[in-house]
Design a protein around this motif. Structure first.
Motif, PDB file in Angstrom:
ATOM      1  N   ALA A  33      44.632  30.387  51.740  1.00 42.43           N
ATOM      2  CA  ALA A  33      43.756  30.370  50.423  1.00 42.43           C
ATOM      3  C   ALA A  33      43.771  31.983  50.006  1.00 42.43           C
ATOM      4  CB  ALA A  33      42.282  29.943  50.806  1.00 42.43           C
ATOM      5  N   LEU A  34      43.439  32.982  50.758  1.00 44.08           N
ATOM      6  CA  LEU A  34      43.768  34.169  50.469  1.00 44.08           C
ATOM      7  C   LEU A  34      45.121  34.581  49.819  1.00 44.08           C
ATOM      8  CD1 LEU A  34      40.851  34.386  51.660  1.00 44.08           C
ATOM      9  CD2 LEU A  34      41.619  36.750  52.430  1.00 44.08           C
ATOM     10  N   ILE A  35      46.108  34.096  50.407  1.00 41.83           N
ATOM     11  CA  ILE A  35      47.485  34.384  50.183  1.00 41.83           C
ATOM     12  C   ILE A  35      47.642  33.898  48.638  1.00 41.83           C
ATOM     13  CG2 ILE A  35      50.105  34.070  50.220  1.00 41.83           C
ATOM     14  CD1 ILE A  35      49.267  34.272  53.486  1.00 41.83           C
ATOM     15  N   ALA A  36      47.189  32.682  48.554  1.00 46.12           N
ATOM     16  CA  ALA A  36      47.450  32.025  47.143  1.00 46.12           C
ATOM     17  C   ALA A  36      46.541  32.714  46.026  1.00 46.12           C
ATOM     18  CB  ALA A  36      46.808  30.431  47.268  1.00 46.12           C
ATOM     19  N   ARG A  37      45.269  33.134  46.138  1.00 48.52           N
ATOM     20  CA  ARG A  37      44.348  33.924  45.459  1.00 48.52           C
ATOM     21  C   ARG A  37      45.093  34.856  45.018  1.00 48.52           C
ATOM     22  NH1 ARG A  37      38.143  32.342  46.695  1.00 48.52           N
ATOM     23  NH2 ARG A  37      38.600  29.757  46.668  1.00 48.52           N
ATOM     24  N   TRP A  38      45.604  35.858  45.781  1.00 41.97           N
ATOM     25  CA  TRP A  38      46.130  37.160  45.669  1.00 41.97           C
ATOM     26  C   TRP A  38      47.593  36.944  44.742  1.00 41.97           C
ATOM     27  CZ3 TRP A  38      46.046  41.639  49.408  1.00 41.97           C
ATOM     28  CH2 TRP A  38      47.366  42.579  49.099  1.00 41.97           C
ATOM     29  N   ASN A  39      48.288  36.091  45.139  1.00 40.29           N
ATOM     30  CA  ASN A  39      49.562  35.672  44.518  1.00 40.29           C
ATOM     31  C   ASN A  39      49.427  35.310  42.912  1.00 40.29           C
ATOM     32  OD1 ASN A  39      50.981  37.034  46.057  1.00 40.29           O
ATOM     33  ND2 ASN A  39      51.577  34.955  47.158  1.00 40.29           N
ATOM     34  N   ALA A  40      48.043  34.740  42.852  1.00 41.77           N
ATOM     35  CA  ALA A  40      47.755  34.057  41.532  1.00 41.77           C
ATOM     36  C   ALA A  40      47.287  35.195  40.480  1.00 41.77           C
ATOM     37  CB  ALA A  40      46.459  33.064  41.531  1.00 41.77           C
ATOM     38  N   VAL A  41      47.045  36.532  40.917  1.00 42.51           N
ATOM     39  CA  VAL A  41      46.439  37.527  39.914  1.00 42.51           C
ATOM     40  C   VAL A  41      47.464  38.766  40.049  1.00 42.51           C
ATOM     41  CG1 VAL A  41      44.161  36.863  39.930  1.00 42.51           C
ATOM     42  CG2 VAL A  41      44.878  38.655  41.604  1.00 42.51           C
TER      43      VAL A  41
END
Length: 185
Positions: A33-41
């Protein structure tokens, strides 16, 4: 190119994930989840200042695998959990204990920042409008008009840009030392 700030991702940290009492469910779910949220922004050319506690309890190969999946040019201000497995990752520059930098906002206005893993009541440049960004407290300290927690817990588990952090600070009350600095006490 945008500059982002984050802290306290604690990749691989089972005890912390359990304390976050979140919907992540597991360390793997948390980290994904943290990797996905990081890469989303964060885009590949953006800069991310990580203000400590990148990982805890994770192996060197695990830290390297997570690091490689995160977008951006990554810099580290060392936190209390950042041992050699984190310090030896391929950061854009060697990790530091604190940093002073100037970042331009969307209008090109310069903002002086003091970055540290730990929160300070006063910091270098405090009396000259330097803003302070920190981690470590896991959203336990309220923002002030000049400082705020950029840790994952305080930022919806994603890095935040300067404009978002400045807006948070502008909406926060003045701390007593900030009132004195502005001549209001």
């Amino acid at each position: 190119m945008t500059t982002f700030f984050t802290a306290d991702t604690h990749f691989g940290d089972a005890p912390l994930v359990a304390r976050r009492r979140s919907a992540f469910g597991s360390v793997e779910g948390h980290d994904e989840a943290l990797i996905a949220r990081w890469n989303a922004v964060v885009a590949p050319g953006d800069t991310v200042w990580h203000l400590g506690d990148f990982a805890a309890g994770a192996s060197r190969p695990y830290c390297a695998a997570v690091f490689a999946r995160l977008n951006g040019i990554k810099r580290l201000v060392r936190g209390n959990h950042d041992t050699n497995r984190v310090l030896e990752l391929p950061w854009a520059e060697p990790p530091v204990e604190s940093a002073r930098l100037t970042v331009a906002d969307a209008l090109g206005r310069p903002w002086r920042l003091f970055l540290s893993h730990y929160p300070h009541r006063s910091w270098p440049g405090f009396w000259r409008e330097t803003r302070h960004l920190y981690g470590h407290t896991h959203a336990c300290l309220p923002d002030t008009s000049r400082s705020c927690d950029v840790g994952a817990d305080a930022c919806d588990y994603r890095p935040l840009d300067l404009a978002t952090l400045l807006a948070r600070q502008e909406a926060a009350p003045l701390a007593p030392e900030e009132m004195a600095a502005r001549g209001l006490r």
